[in-house]
Design a protein around this motif. Structure first.
Motif, PDB file in Angstrom:
ATOM      1  N   VAL A 107       8.451  -7.659  17.395  1.00  0.00           N
ATOM      2  CA  VAL A 107       9.409  -8.157  16.411  1.00  0.00           C
ATOM      3  C   VAL A 107       8.805  -8.223  15.015  1.00  0.00           C
ATOM      4  O   VAL A 107       9.448  -7.833  14.026  1.00  0.00           O
ATOM      5  CB  VAL A 107       9.918  -9.561  16.835  1.00  0.00           C
ATOM      6  CG1 VAL A 107      10.947 -10.084  15.837  1.00  0.00           C
ATOM      7  CG2 VAL A 107      10.521  -9.491  18.222  1.00  0.00           C
ATOM      8  N   VAL A 108       7.561  -8.686  14.902  1.00  0.00           N
ATOM      9  CA  VAL A 108       6.990  -8.943  13.573  1.00  0.00           C
ATOM     10  C   VAL A 108       6.208  -7.756  13.018  1.00  0.00           C
ATOM     11  O   VAL A 108       5.967  -7.695  11.809  1.00  0.00           O
ATOM     12  CB  VAL A 108       6.071 -10.178  13.625  1.00  0.00           C
ATOM     13  CG1 VAL A 108       6.839 -11.400  14.095  1.00  0.00           C
ATOM     14  CG2 VAL A 108       4.854  -9.930  14.506  1.00  0.00           C
ATOM     15  N   ALA A 109       5.788  -6.784  13.864  1.00  0.00           N
ATOM     16  CA  ALA A 109       4.957  -5.681  13.375  1.00  0.00           C
ATOM     17  C   ALA A 109       5.632  -4.869  12.278  1.00  0.00           C
ATOM     18  O   ALA A 109       4.980  -4.520  11.278  1.00  0.00           O
ATOM     19  CB  ALA A 109       4.552  -4.778  14.541  1.00  0.00           C
ATOM     20  N   PRO A 110       6.923  -4.512  12.380  1.00  0.00           N
ATOM     21  CA  PRO A 110       7.532  -3.758  11.276  1.00  0.00           C
ATOM     22  C   PRO A 110       7.518  -4.505   9.948  1.00  0.00           C
ATOM     23  O   PRO A 110       7.311  -3.894   8.884  1.00  0.00           O
ATOM     24  CB  PRO A 110       8.958  -3.510  11.769  1.00  0.00           C
ATOM     25  CG  PRO A 110       8.874  -3.594  13.261  1.00  0.00           C
ATOM     26  CD  PRO A 110       7.837  -4.639  13.523  1.00  0.00           C
ATOM     27  N   GLU A 111       7.715  -5.817   9.987  1.00  0.00           N
ATOM     28  CA  GLU A 111       7.702  -6.590   8.742  1.00  0.00           C
ATOM     29  C   GLU A 111       6.287  -6.679   8.160  1.00  0.00           C
ATOM     30  O   GLU A 111       6.107  -6.579   6.937  1.00  0.00           O
ATOM     31  CB  GLU A 111       8.242  -7.991   9.011  1.00  0.00           C
ATOM     32  CG  GLU A 111       9.614  -8.029   9.671  1.00  0.00           C
ATOM     33  CD  GLU A 111      10.678  -7.322   8.842  1.00  0.00           C
ATOM     34  OE1 GLU A 111      10.541  -7.305   7.605  1.00  0.00           O
ATOM     35  OE2 GLU A 111      11.615  -6.765   9.440  1.00  0.00           O
ATOM     36  N   LEU A 112       5.305  -6.846   9.024  1.00  0.00           N
ATOM     37  CA  LEU A 112       3.924  -6.883   8.533  1.00  0.00           C
ATOM     38  C   LEU A 112       3.502  -5.519   7.977  1.00  0.00           C
ATOM     39  O   LEU A 112       2.773  -5.445   6.978  1.00  0.00           O
ATOM     40  CB  LEU A 112       2.988  -7.290   9.670  1.00  0.00           C
ATOM     41  CG  LEU A 112       3.129  -8.732  10.176  1.00  0.00           C
ATOM     42  CD1 LEU A 112       2.283  -8.929  11.430  1.00  0.00           C
ATOM     43  CD2 LEU A 112       2.725  -9.723   9.103  1.00  0.00           C
ATOM     44  N   ALA A 113       3.945  -4.432   8.621  1.00  0.00           N
ATOM     45  CA  ALA A 113       3.617  -3.098   8.125  1.00  0.00           C
ATOM     46  C   ALA A 113       4.209  -2.859   6.752  1.00  0.00           C
ATOM     47  O   ALA A 113       3.572  -2.243   5.880  1.00  0.00           O
ATOM     48  CB  ALA A 113       4.109  -2.048   9.114  1.00  0.00           C
ATOM     49  N   ALA A 114       5.416  -3.332   6.535  1.00  0.00           N
ATOM     50  CA  ALA A 114       6.030  -3.176   5.215  1.00  0.00           C
ATOM     51  C   ALA A 114       5.296  -3.998   4.171  1.00  0.00           C
ATOM     52  O   ALA A 114       5.163  -3.578   3.010  1.00  0.00           O
ATOM     53  CB  ALA A 114       7.501  -3.584   5.282  1.00  0.00           C
ATOM     54  N   ALA A 115       4.812  -5.167   4.569  1.00  0.00           N
ATOM     55  CA  ALA A 115       4.109  -6.023   3.607  1.00  0.00           C
ATOM     56  C   ALA A 115       2.741  -5.477   3.240  1.00  0.00           C
ATOM     57  O   ALA A 115       2.289  -5.612   2.097  1.00  0.00           O
ATOM     58  CB  ALA A 115       3.973  -7.436   4.175  1.00  0.00           C
TER      59      ALA A 115
END
Length: 493
Positions: free
Chosen positions: A138-146
């Motif tokens: 769930v959180v990996a795509p958001e961390l990758a964008a950040a």
């Protein structure tokens, strides 16, 4: 009083909870569980935050725990107008609960990673590291964008995002490996290092980032960053085959090189697999590394060759140029002949420090090439002599038939003479001639230079001395000739 695994009491220092015994604290937890279902959202929130330590240590809790304090916190934090202090308290509570709140907090953490407030984003990333890989999907795509957002995300937040991806490990590789391949070239060195460490944790699923790691180790990126990049390639295993050429180049020591990096390069080649190590160029590079000054580098190279069953390379780089016993003719001498591919280069261009080996090679080639040729003039000279013996008065008569048969029997009993050696190939003969001519010219130049230096120290004119030597040589009588009369004979008596 109940204490946690660290030996500290639950609750703030000096509070009432610290003074409670076990029975009283058990009643206290039951009271907090009742407040989780209170009408007032503020009381529900405070009760859930107070229970975070008990959830994290899994003490004094009924099983199953319903409702879960993390679920109560998420419900209040996901409201549109939740205040910043409430968000920060909830995120810190998630960090305390750790993996025990993973089933409830994934969506909330992913949303708060993109919050407009940097402090909230920072605490959300810290909480993700505590919750662990269970929320990676769930959180990996958001961390990758950040981690690649250099326009709106500060270096500190990009650093925290990379550290959180490191904790996520392989489950986050599919969503974040490509972003990390870009963040390894971030302007901030801490972000670069954290991104490489995240790739180390992800391993082979993140092999899409291998070309970016090759670029890092090929340039002067600093010792620590290049070492971690090699560790990432090692963790990728066969997926990092694209880096094998650069890893082999690193094995060659240069002035100021990092021996730890060479050791890690040899380890990475071993991790890539035996198919890569068995390639001729890799065997040669690893065999040369066996003589590295650093024992750790030599050990890593030996392990790589041993795992790939490269027995000849384990004997050193020169053993790779020797013919295998099964490839030699049955009657061939056990000479260490270089392979046809490297023989011309070894003769034409001797390597510094190997003059002795080069001289031996030239001498051996000369002997083998001129052995049959030296006997040719003698054979030609013997023919006319044989022809003239028939006309000489004391010549022996021809042998009778019986004597001829006896001679044939004796000849059959004698062992057969060795066949003459085959002439060398024309290309090798040409290179050999060039090498001899070059050696003779170098010796002549050296003698001439030394003669000029001697004459210069004596203060003599080189041309005059040479003319005098020539004149004296012409006036000297040869052996058996009378000396010219240059003066009158002395009087008798």
């Amino acid at each position: 009083m109940t204490v946690g695994p660290s030996g500290e009491a639950y609750g703030p220092e000096g509070c009432v909870v610290e003074q409670m015994n076990y029975a009283e604290e058990l009643d206290h937890v039951d009271m907090l569980r009742e407040k989780l279902m209170h009408r007032d959202p503020t009381r529900r929130h405070k009760a859930a935050v107070a229970m975070a330590s008990y959830v994290g240590d899994q003490v004094l809790l009924p099983q199953p725990l319903d409702p879960h304090p993390a679920a109560i916190l998420v419900k209040g934090m996901m409201k549109p107008r939740t205040q910043k202090p409430q968000l920060l308290e909830g995120l810190r509570a998630f960090g305390i609960m750790g993996v025990h709140c993973a089933d409830y907090t994934g969506g909330c953490l992913a949303a708060l990673v993109n919050h407009q407030d940097n402090e909230v984003r920072f605490e959300a990333m810290r909480a993700i590291r505590s919750v662990g890989p269970q929320v990676a999907e769930v959180v990996a795509p958001e961390l990758a964008a950040a981690v690649v957002d250099v326009d709106t995300t500060s270096p500190l937040l990009r650093f925290q995002a990379a550290r959180s991806l490191e904790v996520m490990g392989p489950p986050a590789a599919a969503a974040a490996a490509e972003a990390l391949s870009r963040s390894v070239n971030d302007k901030d060195p801490d972000v670069q290092l954290a991104s490489c460490r995240a790739l180390v944790a992800m391993g082979e699923p993140a092999s899409v980032a291998a070309p970016a790691l090759v670029e890092i180790i090929s340039r002067n990126s600093g010792y620590e960053l290049r070492r971690v990049a090699c560790d990432a390639l090692t963790s990728m295993g066969p997926g990092a085959a694209v880096a094998a050429t650069e890893l082999g180049r690193i094995l060659r020591p240069k002035y100021g090189d990092d021996p730890v990096l060479r050791q890690k390069a040899a380890t990475a080649l071993a991790a890539i697999g035996v198919n890569e190590v068995r390639k001729p160029e890799r065997q040669l590079q690893l065999a040369k590394a066996l003589g590295d000054k650093s024992p750790d580098v030599a050990k890593a190279a030996r392990e790589a060759l041993r795992n790939a069953s490269c027995k000849r390379a384990l004997n050193g780089s020169m053993a790779l140029f020797e013919k295998a016993p099964e490839d030699r003719p049955k009657n061939a001498p056990p000479a260490d002949d270089p392979s046809p591919e490297v023989a011309p280069a070894a003769v034409a261009e001797p390597v510094e420090g190997e003059h002795g080996a080069h001289t031996d090679l030239v001498d051996a080639a000369k002997d083998s090439a001129m052995g049959p040729a030296e006997n040719a003039p003698e054979a030609e000279a013997a023919e006319p002599n044989a022809a003239t013996t028939e006309d000489q008065p004391g010549a022996q008569p021809e042998a009778t038939a019986d004597e001829a048969h006896e001679g044939e029997g004796e000849a059959s009993e004698r062992p057969a003479e060795a066949e003459p050696m085959r002439p060398l190939p024309s290309t090798f003969q040409t290179l050999l001639s060039e090498a001899e001519a070059r050696t003779a010219k170098q010796k002549g130049d050296q003698v001439r230079l030394e003669s000029e230096n001697v004459l210069e120290r004596l203060g003599l004119d080189g041309e005059a001395v040479a003319a005098g030597i020539t004149e004296a040589a012409g006036a000297t009588p040869r052996f058996g000739e009378a000396a010219p009369a240059t003066c009158d004979a002395p009087p008798n008596g």
